[in-house]
Every structure is written in structure tokens, then in C-alpha cells.
Design a protein around this motif. Structure first.
Motif, PDB file in Angstrom:
ATOM      1  N   THR A  52      -7.998   3.170  -3.921  1.00  0.00           N
ATOM      2  CA  THR A  52      -7.565   4.565  -3.917  1.00  0.00           C
ATOM      3  C   THR A  52      -6.481   4.803  -2.868  1.00  0.00           C
ATOM      4  O   THR A  52      -6.269   3.990  -1.959  1.00  0.00           O
ATOM      5  N   ASN A  53      -5.824   5.951  -2.961  1.00  0.00           N
ATOM      6  CA  ASN A  53      -4.812   6.292  -1.972  1.00  0.00           C
ATOM      7  C   ASN A  53      -5.402   6.464  -0.579  1.00  0.00           C
ATOM      8  O   ASN A  53      -4.717   6.258   0.425  1.00  0.00           O
ATOM      9  N   GLN A  58      -5.375   2.992   0.715  1.00  0.00           N
ATOM     10  CA  GLN A  58      -3.997   2.582   1.006  1.00  0.00           C
ATOM     11  C   GLN A  58      -3.496   3.245   2.290  1.00  0.00           C
ATOM     12  O   GLN A  58      -2.788   2.621   3.087  1.00  0.00           O
ATOM     13  N   SER A  59      -3.874   4.498   2.503  1.00  0.00           N
ATOM     14  CA  SER A  59      -3.445   5.201   3.706  1.00  0.00           C
ATOM     15  C   SER A  59      -3.995   4.543   4.960  1.00  0.00           C
ATOM     16  O   SER A  59      -3.303   4.446   5.993  1.00  0.00           O
ATOM     17  N   SER A  73       0.824  -1.208   0.000  1.00  0.00           N
ATOM     18  CA  SER A  73       0.000   0.000   0.000  1.00  0.00           C
ATOM     19  C   SER A  73       0.859   1.259   0.000  1.00  0.00           C
ATOM     20  O   SER A  73       0.551   2.235  -0.693  1.00  0.00           O
ATOM     21  N   ARG A 132      -4.823   5.979 -10.116  1.00  0.00           N
ATOM     22  CA  ARG A 132      -5.246   6.629  -8.874  1.00  0.00           C
ATOM     23  C   ARG A 132      -6.325   5.833  -8.147  1.00  0.00           C
ATOM     24  O   ARG A 132      -6.480   5.963  -6.921  1.00  0.00           O
ATOM     25  N   VAL A 135       1.728   6.401  -7.095  1.00  0.00           N
ATOM     26  CA  VAL A 135       0.611   7.131  -7.704  1.00  0.00           C
ATOM     27  C   VAL A 135       0.833   8.637  -7.606  1.00  0.00           C
ATOM     28  O   VAL A 135       0.650   9.378  -8.580  1.00  0.00           O
ATOM     29  N   ASP A 136       1.223   9.109  -6.426  1.00  0.00           N
ATOM     30  CA  ASP A 136       1.492  10.545  -6.264  1.00  0.00           C
ATOM     31  C   ASP A 136       2.651  10.984  -7.145  1.00  0.00           C
ATOM     32  O   ASP A 136       2.631  12.082  -7.735  1.00  0.00           O
ATOM     33  N   LYS A 192       2.196   1.739  -3.502  1.00  0.00           N
ATOM     34  CA  LYS A 192       1.219   2.219  -4.480  1.00  0.00           C
ATOM     35  C   LYS A 192       0.888   3.691  -4.250  1.00  0.00           C
ATOM     36  O   LYS A 192       0.847   4.481  -5.207  1.00  0.00           O
ATOM     37  N   MET A 193       0.658   4.088  -3.008  1.00  0.00           N
ATOM     38  CA  MET A 193       0.290   5.485  -2.775  1.00  0.00           C
ATOM     39  C   MET A 193       1.445   6.424  -3.141  1.00  0.00           C
ATOM     40  O   MET A 193       1.228   7.505  -3.695  1.00  0.00           O
ATOM     41  N   THR A 194       2.674   5.990  -2.892  1.00  0.00           N
ATOM     42  CA  THR A 194       3.835   6.798  -3.250  1.00  0.00           C
ATOM     43  C   THR A 194       3.992   6.882  -4.763  1.00  0.00           C
ATOM     44  O   THR A 194       4.238   7.970  -5.323  1.00  0.00           O
TER      45      THR A 194
END
Length: 390
Positions: A364-365, A368-369, A316, A359, A323-324, A319-321
Motif C-alpha cells: 500500500t501507499n 511505500q511512504s 516506492s 492501490r 497510484v495517486d 509507485k505511490m505517485t
């Protein structure tokens, strides 16, 4: 197990195809809005639909970390090409521990070889993608009767089977969830709606499905009643999330390549853009961001491959990193092109649109967060194998 020499040759083969025929296919898909069957046949002929699965299933046995390096190349192309390779090299993980012998021979192995295609069918319009699914099954003898709906089904129109998750009537949470391999053969009560008009990823079909007392034989079930979400989430989503993160890296690399080439060619007031400090700063920031995200994605791949307890949080976080990073890099790359980049004749325009899909792909992020935060707070998160967060 593939040797280092064999893998190096394979990586070179893919890199050369990406830079040549792959780019030609990308342009053809974008102009036609369709993925030609000849492309699918070509990918299958090269053995690239079967890279990650073990040899006993008919795959080539490429380890997960190495597969990520190959996805990095494929992701520089049109998003529909990346999607084909990504999905077919991952869907087997959801099934391998749960299918019976007949399903293994008739569905799983042909899918690994690229002869059949399975569409992952979990998400619903009015619920999430987990324990709150609402599509229901009513069992009468050896037949389930299914009611409900699904949407955002990638390859849902053209697949051979839907890997579909529903729940027994009257159950809640994980209890009573059921996974089914349902053939795309015009079953009575299935309303299949083409929903393929998307912002990006042109050529990849998407479907909406409505079920009205659809009869599905109990023999189509994968695993046992109550294991539906284990099938859907356990083997597929975690590594798929890391693969999507690497697709962000590959696409960002393509955006950066286009921006660098344009900056070196475009001259304003007698000076190439590449000589202007403002442009240099954008490109430098892109480069650093890509390298940082790539390192985290590969670390997540190693964590998954090793079975680390923090593998889920790592996936997670990666992926969030990534994607940003992709959003920042593609935006900077488009800025380098200025107004010219806004026109469809420029490849960067397609890259910019395709970048938006990651995204929400595989969560979604925001989701993931929550996963990462839970791991940080319960003490399973690590900065290294033996260094806890707190």
C-alpha cells in the motif's frame, strides 16, 4: 542484447496488437469473467511471456527500462492481460540466484518460456508480508511439515507451483524463513479455496490456502534455511513495484484516451464537451499528471537497472505517485462521461474498477511512504545521482 531496431519493431508489434486483438480479448474476458487458455497460448506464442528474462534462461533479454515501456502498452488493456505479462516477466528474478540445477531446468526455464506458471505466495490474512509471517515448518528428516495459511494469491488456483514463504518453528524475524517451490498437485493437507470474486481484474484467479501438516520434501526448498525472505523480497518485489507503477501509467493513458474521445463526441446544448473549459481543465490536469508519473517511473527503472543505492526508495516513490495519479485520472475520466460512465457497457467503467487494485498491489501507499521516509532520513535518498535530499 536486443538492438534498438529490434526493440522498436517489438514495441510497434505490441502496440498494434493492443489496439486490435488485445482490445477484443479484453472485452471477451470482461463478459465471460475468465481468461481463455487461447489467450495465454497467444501471448506465449508471440514471446511476450518471456520478454524480460535473460537469453540464457530462454528469455528475450529486454532490459528493464525498455520492458517498462512495453508494460505501458499492455496495461492499457484488461487488467488480467497486464497481470499475466507482468507476473511471468518478473517471477524469475526471485529464483534465478537461488534455484539448484534441477529446479532451474524443470521449473524456472519452463516458467520463463510460459509453459509453467508460478504463483507468488507470501501474504497472510492476520500478518503482513514480511518478517511477521506465521506459516510454520517442522522439519523431520528430509521432509518439512507445513501449517498455517496464505491469502491474496494471484493465479493460486491455476498455477503449476506456489513460491511459498514460511518459517521454521520457533524462529522470529528473518531468521528461519524458508522459500519453497510447492507443486499444485493436490498435496495432502492443503485446503485450496477459490477467492476469485473481486471488484476488478475479472478472470484472474485468486486463492486462499490452509495448510494442515502438509508434507513438503526438503528438496523443494529454494536457497538455504534463513533465506526465505531474501528470495521473496530481494529479487522480485522491488522491480515488480516499478512495473506496477508503470501499469498505473498505462491504464491512466487508456482512461484519458476514452475521456478525450467521449468529450469530442458528446454534445450538450449545441456544443461538444471538449469545447467546455471545465472539461478542458480536467483533461489538461490528467495529461500533466500522467507525464509526471511516467517520468518518475522511468527514473526508478533506470535506478534499479543501474543498481543505485536509492533504488528501493525510488521504486516506492514511483509507485505511490503513480497510484495517486491513476486514482485522480480515472476519477476525472469517469466525471467526463457523467452518469453514462457508470454503466458496464462503457469501457471506462471497467477501467475505473481495475484501477483500484494497484492501490494495494505490491504494498500500500502507507508502506511505500514508510520506505521513502526511511531513505530520506538516513541520507540515502537522492534528487539526482549526486544530489542528496539533505
Amino acid at each position: 542484447m536486443m538492438s534498438d531496431t529490434e526493440f522498436t519493431a517489438l514495441r510497434t508489434e505490441i502496440a498494434e496488437w493492443v489496439a486490435g486483438p488485445g482490445e477484443e480479448w479484453s472485452q471477451r474476458i470482461e463478459s465471460s469473467g475468465a481468461v481463455p487458455q487461447e489467450l495465454v497460448d497467444e501471448l506465449r506464442g508471440h514471446g511476450w511471456m518471456s520478454l524480460a528474462a535473460p537469453e540464457e534462461l530462454g528469455g528475450r533479454g529486454v532490459g528493464f527500462e525498455r520492458f517498462l515501456e512495453l508494460m505501458e502498452y499492455f496495461s492499457r488493456l484488461h487488467a488480467s492481460i497486464r497481470m499475466l505479462v507482468h507476473v511471468n516477466n518478473g517471477i524469475w528474478r526471485a529464483l534465478v540466484d537461488y534455484v539448484d540445477d534441477q529446479q532451474r531446468e524443470q521449473i524456472l526455464i519452463p516458467t520463463v518460456k510460459g509453459d509453467k506458471r508460478i504463483a507468488f505466495t507470501l501474504t497472510e490474512a492476520d500478518s503482513g508480508t514480511g518478517a511477521d509471517i506465521r506459516t510454520t515448518l517442522r522439519r523431520e528428516g528430509d521432509v518439512y511439515y507445513m501449517n498455517g495459511e496464505k491469502h491474496l494469491i494471484t493465479f493460486g488456483m491455476t498455477c503449476d507451483y506456489w513460491l511459498l514463504t514460511a518459517r521454521l518453528e520457533g524462529t522470529t524475524g528473518h531468521d528461519g524463513t524458508v522459500a519453497l517451490l510447492v507443486p499444485n498437485t493436490g498435496l495432502p493437507g492443503v485446503e485450496l479455496i477459490d477467492d476469485s470474486q473481486t471488484m476488478g481484474i475479472a478472470g484472474t484467479d485468486h486463492a486462499i490456502m490452509h495448510f494442515h501438516d502438509v508434507p513438503v520434501p526438503v528438496s523443494a526448498r529454494v536457497g538455504q534455511e534463513g533465506q526465505g525472505l531474501a528470495v521473496a523480497l530481494g529479487g522480485f518485489l522491488l522491480p515488480s513495484r516499478i512495473s506496477v507503477a508503470m501499469s498505473c501509467v498505462g491504464l491512466a493513458e487508456r482512461a484519458q484516451q476514452l475521456a478525450v474521445e467521449y468529450a469530442q463526441q458528446r454534445v450538450t446544448f449545441g456544443k461538444p464537451l471538449a469545447k467546455r473549459q471545465a472539461i478542458q481543465f480536467l483533461l489538461a490536469r490528467n495529461h500533466a499528471s500522467i507525464l509526471a508519473a511516467r517520468s518518475l517511473v522511468l527514473e526508478a527503472g533506470r535506478g534499479y537497472q543501474a543498481g543505485r543505492p536509492d533504488a528501493g526508495a525510488l521504486s516506492s516513490a514511483a509507485k505511490m505517485t503513480a497510484v495517486d495519479m491513476l486514482a485522480e485520472v480515472t476519477d476525472n475520466a469517469l466525471q467526463v462521461f457523467g452518469g453514462r460512465g457508470y454503466f458496464k457497457r462503457e469501457t471506462i467503467e471497467r477501467v475505473y474498477r481495475d484501477a483500484r487494485a494497484q492501490r494495494f498491489e505490491e504494498g500500500t501507499n502507507e508502506i511505500q511512504s514508510l520506505i521513502v521516509a526511511r531513505s530520506v532520513l538516513d541520507g540515502t535518498a537522492r534528487y539526482a545521482d549526486d544530489v542528496p535530499v539533505a
